[in-house]
Design an enzyme around this catalytic site. Structure first.
Site, short mmCIF file in Angstrom:
data_model
loop_
_atom_site.label_atom_id
_atom_site.label_comp_id
_atom_site.label_asym_id
_atom_site.label_seq_id
_atom_site.Cartn_x
_atom_site.Cartn_y
_atom_site.Cartn_z
N LYS A 50 -3.19 5.73 9.43
CA LYS A 50 -4.06 5.74 8.25
C LYS A 50 -3.98 4.37 7.59
O LYS A 50 -2.88 3.81 7.43
CB LYS A 50 -3.58 6.84 7.29
CG LYS A 50 -4.49 7.05 6.07
CD LYS A 50 -3.91 8.17 5.17
CE LYS A 50 -4.87 8.58 4.05
NZ LYS A 50 -4.31 9.67 3.22
N SER B 143 -7.91 13.18 2.19
CA SER B 143 -8.29 11.79 2.39
C SER B 143 -7.98 11.26 3.79
O SER B 143 -8.59 10.29 4.22
CB SER B 143 -7.55 10.91 1.38
OG SER B 143 -6.15 10.95 1.61
N SER C 168 -4.15 16.05 1.48
CA SER C 168 -4.85 15.04 2.29
C SER C 168 -4.49 15.01 3.77
O SER C 168 -5.16 14.32 4.53
CB SER C 168 -4.63 13.66 1.69
OG SER C 168 -5.45 13.48 0.57
#
Ligand SMILES: [Mg+2]
Ligand SMILES: [Zn+2]
Lengths: 491, 494, 95
Positions: free
Chosen positions: B78, B159, B183
């Protein structure tokens, strides 16, 4: 040990009468530590820009604080030195504001739960009077970086070397009533932290900085609105700033105006304080507990250990010097102001006439150092050296008068008192025969003065002593001279 | 070649160990897969050269007999983890051009275990969002398509949308994400993959761009419970650079699997049966309960009375911390700078241009709830409610070993929806936020498809630092569900 | 409680985010919607409930007082939008 004796209160005189000045001080004292409060970067003063900055201090994304153990202990030690309550539970908060030299956009500080609570210190005022000043709190926080505004016409330059250095913010109660008291408070505070070894107290280098909260009121009336004068960097400036700010406030009030609570800056060149609008703008710091840290829980045994090993502080030392060495309050006060001075004195006084030692240190060595512009640490005469001189006086080898000359030589050459006395043949003459000879010749030369003396002018005795000493080039033992003269003139 | 993509992480480690393939070969297959799935916009930065270099080094270690536990497996990161020498953007314009000179602890741990970095994955800006639409790099797409609207691109959730979608699309063998309020779990559920958020403190936060410090926690996304267990084992561990990191030994997560759940007591919180919960979500949950019973667990109803308030507390606490954490993006030391006449103008222009709408909203809310006069009413109140939420769990865990709940109240929705209604977006987090506020380990496991053919996940929540039980229950669900549906778009074909 | 335009402007100023006057109303509406969501906290009885600031079970770890970091100004300045003579440079600050 001290009492508030009645003394003339400090008052400023306005058009409407007398005004009382109320002062509270916030001192930022840089903690003595190798590394910063929350990072492993060095705290040394004066390095190349941004060379003592870790990624944490520069607030790079994802960087996290880890607290320095020694900084915590230094705060505890200082708290104990201020006779203050140590809070076993304290919390680090974020104080949020934007500034170019504040990389995180917040300062890690302590707001609701500081590490040290209420305490007090005794300040020493003129005339041997002392006064107790309350300490509100002491908390640990990060220093900011430094902005340089004068290097470029349209830019400010930022150096983060100081960013994250540990500070102790020490907040007094609004107990100070005059510039003199403020100065005495700062001196005592500086003395205490230096004794403790928790801050070097150097205001010039910025390791001790002072914010002054100043308000005025008619004596005995309600407290007025205060203004905070930021970052004043010497005791003298603190004293000037207080008087100037108080005078400004009085003029406003007397002209029918009102004091606006604000942050001000002291300009010593212009002799004025002025508003710092830039700081006013966003005065909502949005404190909240720093979620990157956890509450600080102190081990009571650690606190007790620091308490048990606390060095003797200036007030205690002063009391002991008066009791054990028979010094005056004034002399003791001078000798304990710095720990190094007190240590010097104790080495010097050991096994010697303590009062004589104090005199020679204060008037002799300090006088010479002052003239030479040198600190005690650079003195060419150390405690044992000065002790040697005191010994020669005490055992009658030289007179106090000769000692003064010997001291000048010692200070210039660094030689020992004994060597100088030997080399220059300054040994005091105590041989009664030799002295009697000198006395006889003086009395013969001054026969008319002898008549005057005998005719009722006893004050002339001193004159004869002086003449004899002069003739002996100062080497005659004054006591012997005295005794023999008395015998000859009065006998 | 596409056979390589069929291997899950455990299978790949096995194949590498038997020299049936090399890391270079495996990595090249995934570099090709990244290209094949390019249309999904999953990657913000691809690092194929670095990947091949790392793969080569991995093969050398294996030849030398010094290979680590997950040596040679190509993974995605990420773009919230700082990676030395590789641009790190947090999907924000404000970090444009920022190249860290340091490596986050979690990624360091992974590289030390032998993993290979394919690149940096898309996310909602600063990890604020549940759709991956709030990304300066543009939205990432879910590889799944609804049967009733196969042309409509869907959100992968957020997210960690890129992290979940990349695993589903086989654009990476496994990925890492972060979970602040859901997330990892929510996008895993939307994309039909497995994701675990470990206990707060299990993985170091050092080097992860902070969103909400008291909640942020890194975790893996994988194709199976086993894969996430292997990844988590490599990521976790005490880090003296993070004061909130737990100084506890890391259990052998993968080794704890395969023992079943006989005798475990599972709680089902009645308060999660929210009003208006779609029937198929409820049915999936019921199915999960039945599976766990069949597997030998005892299932009991529990009460978590403050569940209803967790979301409100979260949307005060997370923005408050974020408003402070994001103050450092000021145009002075890194990232974007927009000129201004003076310092304040420069700050305001930079932050106005650099932050997207959702990030601005949260900074504003956070600033507001911390501001003078509102702190007690909002922030302090929220922290008290947080206490109550955690207490509810503590009480429940006096009698149960783990909790079973839905992961999300819905399946994936089309890109573009809910954009102008932030509160509707926030409500997606309703099932994930309570465990986040409480710092508990929790995971999402894909267990079935919705009526529209989209994945649905179930959530397992465990006691602090008891990831092992969470993984065991997850494994039981995985085995019972036998989830084998594949998305519309994935590398190597369906 | 609802945020008016002036409050939004004040908050934006505190947060150092430039918000144009024309944007204030829309932003106020959005923020009020969010505040509406959190308003329900008022229903919860939190008397005698301590706030939970951190879920970690441990106390604050400490580091030893040793210089272990820094001395890399190049890394500190590596990403600076503007640097000069080893410093970060910003528009001039007037105090
Ligand atoms: Mg102050
Ligand atoms: Zn301060």
């Amino acid at each position: 040990m001290s009492q508030n004796e009645p003394r003339e209160a400090y008052r400023l005189h306005g058009e409407t009468g007398e005004w009382e000045v109320i002062v509270g001080l916030e001192v930022h004292a840089q903690v003595i530590s190798e590394a910063k409060l929350f990072s492993g970067a060095s705290t040394t003063f004066g390095a190349e820009p941004n060379s003592q900055v870790s990624l944490v201090d520069a607030a790079m994304p994802g960087m996290l604080p880890v607290i320095n153990d020694v900084c915590v202990k230094q705060a505890v030690k200082t708290g104990i030195g201020l006779g203050a309550e140590i809070n076993l539970h304290s919390v680090f908060d974020r104080k949020n504001y934007f500034y170019a030299d504040l990389p995180q956009g917040y300062q890690i500080s302590q707001y609701k739960d500081p590490i040290v609570g209420e305490g007090s210190i005794e300040i020493d005022l003129s005339g041997g009077v002392s006064k107790t000043i309350g300490i509100e709190r002491l908390h640990l926080e990060q220093d900011a970086g430094k902005s340089l505004h004068d290097q470029h016409p349209s830019k400010s330059y930022i150096d983060l070397n100081r960013s994250g250095v540990a500070l102790m913010e020490i907040v007094s109660k609004p107990d100070l009533r005059s510039p003199e008291e403020a100065g005495a408070y700062l001196k005592k505070l500086r003395s205490i932290v230096r004794y403790l070894g928790t801050c070097d107290g150097n205001m010039q280098e910025g390791s001790m900085r002072c914010d002054c909260n100043v308000s005025v009121r008619k004596p005995g009336a309600e407290l007025g609105t205060r203004c905070e004068i930021k970052n004043v960097n010497s005791i003298r400036f603190v004293q000037q700033a207080i008087e100037i700010e108080a005078t400004r406030q009085i003029e406003i009030i007397e002209a029918g105006g009102e004091i606006e609570q604000e942050t001000r800056l002291f300009d010593p060149n212009r002799g004025e304080t002025r508003s710092m609008r830039s700081k006013e703008d966003a005065h909502d710091y949005r404190y909240f507990p720093d979620p990157d840290l956890l509450p600080l829980e102190l081990d009571p045994a650690m606190v007790d250990g620091i308490r048990a090993n606390l060095p003797e502080l200036p007030d205690a030392k002063k009391a002991r010097f008066i009791a054990d060495y028979g010094l005056s309050l004034y002399d003791a006060g001078i000798l304990v102001e710095e720990r190094e001075t007190a240590d010097f004195y104790e080495t010097l006084a050991k096994g010697r006439d303590a009062k004589l030692a104090a005199n020679w240190l204060i008037t002799g060595l300090f006088g010479a150092l002052n003239k030479a512009g040198k600190p005690l640490a650079e003195s060419p005469v150390d405690a044992e050296g000065l002790g040697g001189l005191v010994d020669l006086i005490s055992d009658g080898t030289i007179s106090g008068r000769i000692a003064k000359d010997v001291f000048v030589d010692m200070f210039e050459t660094g030689k020992s008192a004994g060597d100088i006395v030997d080399e220059k043949g300054l040994k005091q003459v105590s041989d009664t025969g030799a002295i009697e000879g000198i006395i006889d010749s003086v009395l013969a030369e001054q026969s008319d003065k002898v008549d005057e003396y005998k005719g009722g002018k006893p004050k002339l005795f001193g004159f004869f002593v002086g003449q004899v000493m002069k003739k002996s080039q100062g080497k005659a033992n004054p006591q012997v001279v005295n005794d023999l003269l008395r015998a000859k003139l009065d006998g | 070649m596409s056979g390589l993509l069929d291997l899950d992480l455990s299978g790949a480690v096995d194949a590498l160990g038997k020299k049936e393939t090399s890391s270079v070969e495996l990595t090249q297959a995934y570099i090709d897969a990244m290209s094949a799935t390019d249309a999904l916009n999953l990657w913000i930065t691809e690092t194929p050269e670095k990947a091949l270099e790392m793969a080569k080094a991995s093969d050398a270690r294996r030849a030398a007999g010094t290979a680590g536990p997950i040596d040679g497996v190509p993974i995605g990161v990420k773009d919230l983890f700082c990676t030395e020498g590789t641009e790190t953007t947090a999907a924000s314009k404000i970090l444009g051009g920022f190249t860290p000179t340091y490596e986050s602890t979690v990624t360091s741990n992974l590289w030390n275990a032998g993993a290979v970095m394919l690149g940096k994955l898309n996310l909602d800006e600063f990890a604020m969002g549940s759709s991956n639409m709030a990304s300066a790099a543009g939205p990432a797409q879910n590889p799944w398509r609804a049967s009733d609207a196969p042309e409509t691109p869907l959100v992968p959730g957020g997210s960690s949308g890129g992290s979940a979608a990349a695993v589903a699309a086989r654009s990476a063998l496994a990925t890492i994400g972060t979970d602040t309020g859901g997330s990892i779990r929510q996008p895993s559920a939307y994309c039909g993959v497995t994701g675990i958020k470990p206990t707060y403190g299990r993985c170091s936060r050092w080097g992860i761009v902070a969103f909400a410090s008291s909640l942020d926690q890194a975790g893996p996304v994988g194709r199976s419970v086993q894969d996430t267990a292997l990844m988590l084992g490599a990521m976790a561990g005490h880090d003296p650079k993070d004061s909130t990191s737990a100084d506890l030994p890391v259990p052998d997560f993968a080794g704890a699997l395969g023992q079943g759940i006989k005798g475990l007591k599972i709680g089902v919180p009645r308060e999660y049966r929210a009003d208006g919960m779609p029937a198929e979500i409820d049915a999936t949950w019921e199915q999960g309960v039945a599976w766990l019973k069949e597997a030998g667990a005892e299932v009991v109803e529990i009460s978590l009375p403050h569940t209803k308030y967790a979301l409100a507390a979260y949307y005060i606490i997370a923005p408050a911390e974020a408003s402070s954490n994001l103050a450092r993006y000021d145009g002075v030391r890194y990232g974007l700078r927009k000129d201004g006449d003076n310092l304040i103008d420069m700050y305001e222009a930079t932050r106005a241009a650099g932050f997207g709408a959702e990030v601005k909203r949260r900074i504003m809310i956070g600033t507001y709830v911390l501001s003078a006069g509102y702190y007690d009413a909002y922030y302090l109140k929220a922290q008290k409610v947080r206490s109550l939420v955690r207490r509810d769990f503590d009480t429940a865990f006096e009698t149960v070993d783990a909790i079973l709940a839905p992961a999300t109240p819905n399946d994936a929705f089309p890109i573009g929806e809910k954009m102008d209604d932030p509160t509707a977006m926030y409500l997606i987090d309703v099932f994930t936020v309570p465990a986040s506020l409480s710092g508990l380990p929790c995971m999402s496991v894909p267990v079935g498809l919705s009526g529209r053919g989209l994945p649905l996940g179930l959530q397992v929540i465990g006691k602090p630092f008891d990831e092992v039980s969470v993984l065991r229950v997850g494994e039981a669900l995985e085995q019972a569900a036998g989830f084998s549906a594949v998305p519309a778009i994935r590398a190597g074909g369906a | 409680m609802s945020l008016d335009k002036a409050t939004v402007a004040r908050i934006a100023r505190l947060a150092r985010i430039k918000v144009e006057d024309t944007e204030l109303d829309a932003m106020a509406t959005e923020l009020n919607a969010i505040m509406g969501l959190v308003e329900q906290l008022g229903e919860v009885d939190t008397d005698n409930v301590p706030p939970l600031a951190s879920v970690t079970g441990h106390g604050l770890p400490v580091r030893q007082d040793a210089v272990t970091d820094g001395a890399y100004p190049d890394r500190v300045l590596a990403n600076a939008p503007e640097a000069a003579h080893g410093y970060y440079a910003v528009p001039k600050v007037v105090e």
